[in-house]
Design a protein around this motif. Sequence first.
Motif, PDB file in Angstrom:
ATOM      1  N   HIS A   2       1.333  -1.441  -0.088  1.00  9.90           N
ATOM      2  CA  HIS A   2      -0.085  -0.065   0.209  1.00  9.90           C
ATOM      3  C   HIS A   2       0.581   1.032  -0.403  1.00  9.90           C
ATOM      4  O   HIS A   2       0.351   2.391  -0.770  1.00  9.90           O
ATOM      5  CB  HIS A   2      -0.879   0.217   1.348  1.00  9.90           C
ATOM      6  CG  HIS A   2      -0.535  -0.361   2.465  1.00  9.90           C
ATOM      7  ND1 HIS A   2       0.358  -1.139   2.897  1.00  9.90           N
ATOM      8  CD2 HIS A   2       0.026   0.956   3.705  1.00  9.90           C
ATOM      9  CE1 HIS A   2       0.253  -1.396   3.726  1.00  9.90           C
ATOM     10  NE2 HIS A   2       0.160  -0.190   4.563  1.00  9.90           N
ATOM     11  N   TRP A   3       1.799   1.430   0.670  1.00  7.66           N
ATOM     12  CA  TRP A   3       2.748   2.639  -0.017  1.00  7.66           C
ATOM     13  C   TRP A   3       3.392   2.398  -0.702  1.00  7.66           C
ATOM     14  O   TRP A   3       3.246   3.601  -1.168  1.00  7.66           O
ATOM     15  CB  TRP A   3       4.026   2.158   1.307  1.00  7.66           C
ATOM     16  CG  TRP A   3       3.592   2.923   3.032  1.00  7.66           C
ATOM     17  CD1 TRP A   3       3.090   1.301   3.838  1.00  7.66           C
ATOM     18  CD2 TRP A   3       3.561   3.873   3.616  1.00  7.66           C
ATOM     19  NE1 TRP A   3       2.976   1.892   5.253  1.00  7.66           N
ATOM     20  CE2 TRP A   3       3.161   3.593   4.943  1.00  7.66           C
ATOM     21  CE3 TRP A   3       3.128   4.848   3.375  1.00  7.66           C
ATOM     22  CZ2 TRP A   3       2.593   4.223   5.815  1.00  7.66           C
ATOM     23  CZ3 TRP A   3       3.306   6.019   4.017  1.00  7.66           C
ATOM     24  CH2 TRP A   3       2.695   5.733   5.549  1.00  7.66           C
ATOM     25  N   LEU A   6       0.627   3.868  -1.998  1.00 10.25           N
ATOM     26  CA  LEU A   6       0.840   5.899  -2.734  1.00 10.25           C
ATOM     27  C   LEU A   6       1.755   6.665  -3.014  1.00 10.25           C
ATOM     28  O   LEU A   6       1.849   7.422  -3.307  1.00 10.25           O
ATOM     29  CB  LEU A   6       0.784   5.889  -0.836  1.00 10.25           C
ATOM     30  CG  LEU A   6      -0.049   6.837  -0.012  1.00 10.25           C
ATOM     31  CD1 LEU A   6      -1.295   7.363  -0.523  1.00 10.25           C
ATOM     32  CD2 LEU A   6       0.319   6.885   0.982  1.00 10.25           C
ATOM     33  N   ALA A   7       3.324   5.683  -3.076  1.00  8.81           N
ATOM     34  CA  ALA A   7       3.930   7.156  -4.160  1.00  8.81           C
ATOM     35  C   ALA A   7       4.205   7.232  -5.036  1.00  8.81           C
ATOM     36  O   ALA A   7       4.078   7.942  -5.423  1.00  8.81           O
ATOM     37  CB  ALA A   7       5.479   5.505  -2.977  1.00  8.81           C
ATOM     38  N   VAL A   8       3.488   6.182  -5.565  1.00  9.86           N
ATOM     39  CA  VAL A   8       2.746   5.746  -7.010  1.00  9.86           C
ATOM     40  C   VAL A   8       1.924   7.073  -7.605  1.00  9.86           C
ATOM     41  O   VAL A   8       2.331   7.784  -7.782  1.00  9.86           O
ATOM     42  CB  VAL A   8       2.349   4.527  -7.748  1.00  9.86           C
ATOM     43  CG1 VAL A   8       2.051   4.717  -8.852  1.00  9.86           C
ATOM     44  CG2 VAL A   8       3.888   3.481  -7.931  1.00  9.86           C
ATOM     45  N   ALA A   9       0.731   6.670  -6.781  1.00  8.89           N
ATOM     46  CA  ALA A   9      -0.228   8.384  -6.772  1.00  8.89           C
ATOM     47  C   ALA A   9       0.401   9.323  -6.540  1.00  8.89           C
ATOM     48  O   ALA A   9       0.030  10.762  -7.151  1.00  8.89           O
ATOM     49  CB  ALA A   9      -1.334   7.535  -5.770  1.00  8.89           C
ATOM     50  N   GLY A  58      -5.089   8.330   4.800  1.00 12.03           N
ATOM     51  CA  GLY A  58      -4.176   7.753   3.249  1.00 12.03           C
ATOM     52  C   GLY A  58      -4.878   9.413   2.301  1.00 12.03           C
ATOM     53  O   GLY A  58      -3.477   9.761   1.638  1.00 12.03           O
ATOM     54  N   TYR A  59      -5.100   9.509   1.885  1.00  9.57           N
ATOM     55  CA  TYR A  59      -5.519  11.173   1.714  1.00  9.57           C
ATOM     56  C   TYR A  59      -4.579  12.341   2.274  1.00  9.57           C
ATOM     57  O   TYR A  59      -4.146  13.120   1.245  1.00  9.57           O
ATOM     58  CB  TYR A  59      -7.245  11.540   1.475  1.00  9.57           C
ATOM     59  CG  TYR A  59      -7.586  12.575   1.117  1.00  9.57           C
ATOM     60  CD1 TYR A  59      -7.546  12.429  -1.118  1.00  9.57           C
ATOM     61  CD2 TYR A  59      -7.418  14.186   0.819  1.00  9.57           C
ATOM     62  CE1 TYR A  59      -7.967  13.245  -2.148  1.00  9.57           C
ATOM     63  CE2 TYR A  59      -7.602  14.803   0.080  1.00  9.57           C
ATOM     64  CZ  TYR A  59      -7.854  14.614  -1.851  1.00  9.57           C
ATOM     65  OH  TYR A  59      -8.435  16.176  -2.214  1.00  9.57           O
ATOM     66  N   ALA A  60      -5.302  12.240   3.177  1.00 12.55           N
ATOM     67  CA  ALA A  60      -4.398  13.259   4.362  1.00 12.55           C
ATOM     68  C   ALA A  60      -2.439  13.058   3.940  1.00 12.55           C
ATOM     69  O   ALA A  60      -1.461  13.896   3.148  1.00 12.55           O
ATOM     70  CB  ALA A  60      -4.299  13.511   5.732  1.00 12.55           C
ATOM     71  N   ILE A  61      -2.208  12.125   4.196  1.00 19.74           N
ATOM     72  CA  ILE A  61      -1.114  11.875   3.921  1.00 19.74           C
ATOM     73  C   ILE A  61      -0.245  11.983   2.443  1.00 19.74           C
ATOM     74  O   ILE A  61       0.423  12.619   1.324  1.00 19.74           O
ATOM     75  CB  ILE A  61      -0.167  10.299   3.469  1.00 19.74           C
ATOM     76  CG1 ILE A  61       0.019  10.368   5.691  1.00 19.74           C
ATOM     77  CG2 ILE A  61       0.717  10.389   3.010  1.00 19.74           C
ATOM     78  CD1 ILE A  61      -0.593   8.657   5.836  1.00 19.74           C
TER      79      ILE A  61
END
Length: 106
Positions: A2-3, A6-9, A58-61
Motif C-alpha cells: 500500500h505504501w 501511495l508513492a506512485v499516486a 491516506g488522503y491526507a498523506i
Amino acid sequence: MHWLYLAVAVVFEITVAIAAGNAKGFTRPWWTAATLVSGGIATYFLSLALLTFDVGVGYAIWTSIASVGIVVLGVLLFGQRLGWRKLLGIAIVIGGVVGLRISGAA
C-alpha cells in the motif's frame, strides 16, 4: 504494498500539478492531456492504497507529500523562492505526516 501504491499516486499527483500549470487554462492540448491522464493514474493508485489506509489518513498523506514535492520541484525546476515561511510550512506538513504514521495509520 500500500505504501508503494501511495508513492506512485504521489508521483502522478505531482505530475498533475506541473502539467496543469503548463496547460495554461487547458489551452495547450498536450499539457491538458498530461494533466488528465496523470490525474486518472494518481486517483487509481490512491484508490489501491486506500484499500489498506483509512480514507482520511491516506488522503491526507497523499496530498501532504505531493504538496511538499510540488514546492520542492518548483524551487528546483522553476526558480521559485523558498523562504523561511515555506520551509516552516514544509516542516509542519512533514510533522503532520509523521504524526499520522505513528498514530497507527496503516
